[in-house]
Design a protein around this motif. Structure first.
Motif, PDB file in Angstrom:
ATOM      1  N   ASP A  90      -2.642   8.219 -40.700  1.00 29.46           N
ATOM      2  CA  ASP A  90      -2.702   6.951 -39.971  1.00 29.46           C
ATOM      3  C   ASP A  90      -3.280   7.223 -38.580  1.00 29.46           C
ATOM      4  O   ASP A  90      -2.743   8.038 -37.832  1.00 29.46           O
ATOM      5  N   VAL A  91      -4.374   6.572 -38.250  1.00 34.64           N
ATOM      6  CA  VAL A  91      -4.989   6.732 -36.926  1.00 34.64           C
ATOM      7  C   VAL A  91      -5.020   5.403 -36.167  1.00 34.64           C
ATOM      8  O   VAL A  91      -5.824   5.205 -35.265  1.00 34.64           O
ATOM      9  N   SER A  92      -4.102   4.524 -36.516  1.00 34.85           N
ATOM     10  CA  SER A  92      -4.117   3.191 -35.912  1.00 34.85           C
ATOM     11  C   SER A  92      -3.574   3.173 -34.487  1.00 34.85           C
ATOM     12  O   SER A  92      -3.920   2.279 -33.715  1.00 34.85           O
ATOM     13  N   ARG A  93      -2.722   4.155 -34.111  1.00 32.51           N
ATOM     14  CA  ARG A  93      -2.105   4.168 -32.779  1.00 32.51           C
ATOM     15  C   ARG A  93      -2.141   5.605 -32.264  1.00 32.51           C
ATOM     16  O   ARG A  93      -1.230   6.383 -32.531  1.00 32.51           O
ATOM     17  N   GLY A 111     -15.851   5.732 -32.508  1.00 30.41           N
ATOM     18  CA  GLY A 111     -15.583   4.326 -32.783  1.00 30.41           C
ATOM     19  C   GLY A 111     -14.103   3.993 -32.835  1.00 30.41           C
ATOM     20  O   GLY A 111     -13.727   2.902 -33.250  1.00 30.41           O
ATOM     21  N   LEU A 112     -13.245   4.920 -32.405  1.00 29.85           N
ATOM     22  CA  LEU A 112     -11.811   4.702 -32.468  1.00 29.85           C
ATOM     23  C   LEU A 112     -11.195   4.333 -31.117  1.00 29.85           C
ATOM     24  O   LEU A 112      -9.989   4.455 -30.924  1.00 29.85           O
ATOM     25  N   GLY A 113     -11.995   3.866 -30.189  1.00 33.01           N
ATOM     26  CA  GLY A 113     -11.509   3.498 -28.861  1.00 33.01           C
ATOM     27  C   GLY A 113     -10.413   2.458 -28.884  1.00 33.01           C
ATOM     28  O   GLY A 113      -9.469   2.515 -28.094  1.00 33.01           O
ATOM     29  N   GLU A 114     -10.495   1.511 -29.805  1.00 30.38           N
ATOM     30  CA  GLU A 114      -9.487   0.455 -29.910  1.00 30.38           C
ATOM     31  C   GLU A 114      -8.143   0.995 -30.399  1.00 30.38           C
ATOM     32  O   GLU A 114      -7.120   0.326 -30.277  1.00 30.38           O
ATOM     33  N   ASN A 115      -8.143   2.186 -30.968  1.00 33.18           N
ATOM     34  CA  ASN A 115      -6.919   2.774 -31.518  1.00 33.18           C
ATOM     35  C   ASN A 115      -6.149   3.597 -30.486  1.00 33.18           C
ATOM     36  O   ASN A 115      -5.036   4.036 -30.756  1.00 33.18           O
ATOM     37  N   ILE A 116      -6.746   3.829 -29.313  1.00 30.51           N
ATOM     38  CA  ILE A 116      -6.098   4.632 -28.282  1.00 30.51           C
ATOM     39  C   ILE A 116      -5.048   3.785 -27.579  1.00 30.51           C
ATOM     40  O   ILE A 116      -5.359   2.732 -27.017  1.00 30.51           O
ATOM     41  N   ILE A 117      -3.790   4.264 -27.608  1.00 23.39           N
ATOM     42  CA  ILE A 117      -2.697   3.504 -26.984  1.00 23.39           C
ATOM     43  C   ILE A 117      -2.051   4.264 -25.826  1.00 23.39           C
ATOM     44  O   ILE A 117      -1.212   3.713 -25.120  1.00 23.39           O
ATOM     45  N   GLY A 118      -2.427   5.528 -25.630  1.00 24.84           N
ATOM     46  CA  GLY A 118      -1.881   6.328 -24.545  1.00 24.84           C
ATOM     47  C   GLY A 118      -2.873   7.405 -24.162  1.00 24.84           C
ATOM     48  O   GLY A 118      -3.662   7.856 -24.992  1.00 24.84           O
ATOM     49  N   ARG A 119      -2.842   7.793 -22.885  1.00 26.46           N
ATOM     50  CA  ARG A 119      -3.849   8.709 -22.359  1.00 26.46           C
ATOM     51  C   ARG A 119      -3.266   9.530 -21.216  1.00 26.46           C
ATOM     52  O   ARG A 119      -2.146   9.290 -20.784  1.00 26.46           O
TER      53      ARG A 119
END
Length: 178
Positions: A90-93, A111-119
């Motif tokens: 799962d790479v959704s969050r 293309g997974l920028g929208e899936n990044i929730i923490g940095r």
């Protein structure tokens, strides 16, 4: 006598350092950069080993994604850098944690920028400005902040830590790839 010799040696070393650094061409980079740019555009660089360019880059444009609709082939089974066998399903969050912000740039590129929730604080892309930072001072992982985001995947390396924080995230049942 020994003290005087040390002072003399220090003075000579300092003078040599100032002389050598005074010879640097840091104040003439625009001419050098223009010449390099012309050589690169014309494909006419004869001595690539001695080519010079910008000494500093203030900002870079955000990475452009290779696709707007990524479809990762999951699950992926791997052994991470710590020797742990990991199954990513799962790479959704995603929480992406490294000292230089490279992981967020890479994920955006995929293309997974929208899936990044923490940095980390080093991930300074404009598109991530509203994404919470889960590190203090860029180095220390706040485990509670990571777990509160309910990530499906944490991608991390040992440029930040401590290692016990990474272990705590893994022990909490979060898929973690080092």
């Amino acid at each position: 006598m020994l003290k005087q010799a040390r002072v003399t040696a220090l003075a000579l070393g300092t003078a040599a350092m100032l002389t050598l650094t005074g010879c640097a061409s840091w104040d003439n980079t625009s001419t050098t950069n223009a010449a390099l740019q012309k050589e690169l555009q014309e494909g006419d660089i004869q001595d690539i080993a001695n080519a010079t360019g910008p000494a500093r880059v203030d900002s870079l444009a955000e990475v452009e994604p290779v696709t707007d609709s990524p479809s990762p082939a999951l699950p992926v089974e791997l052994t991470d850098a710590d020797g742990n066998d990991v199954v990513v399903d799962d790479v959704s969050r995603i929480v992406a944690l490294d000292l230089y912000g490279t992981y967020t740039k890479t994920l955006r590129g995929l293309g997974l920028g929208e899936n990044i929730i923490g940095r980390t604080v080093s991930s300074t892309e404009e598109s991530l400005k509203d994404i919470p930072s889960v590190t203090a001072g860029g180095h220390d992982i706040n485990v509670e902040a990571v777990l509160n985001l309910d990530p499906s995947l944490v991608i991390v390396d040992h440029s930040i830590g401590p290692a016990s924080a990474i272990d705590q995230i893994r022990a909490a049942g979060v898929t973690t790839v080092v």
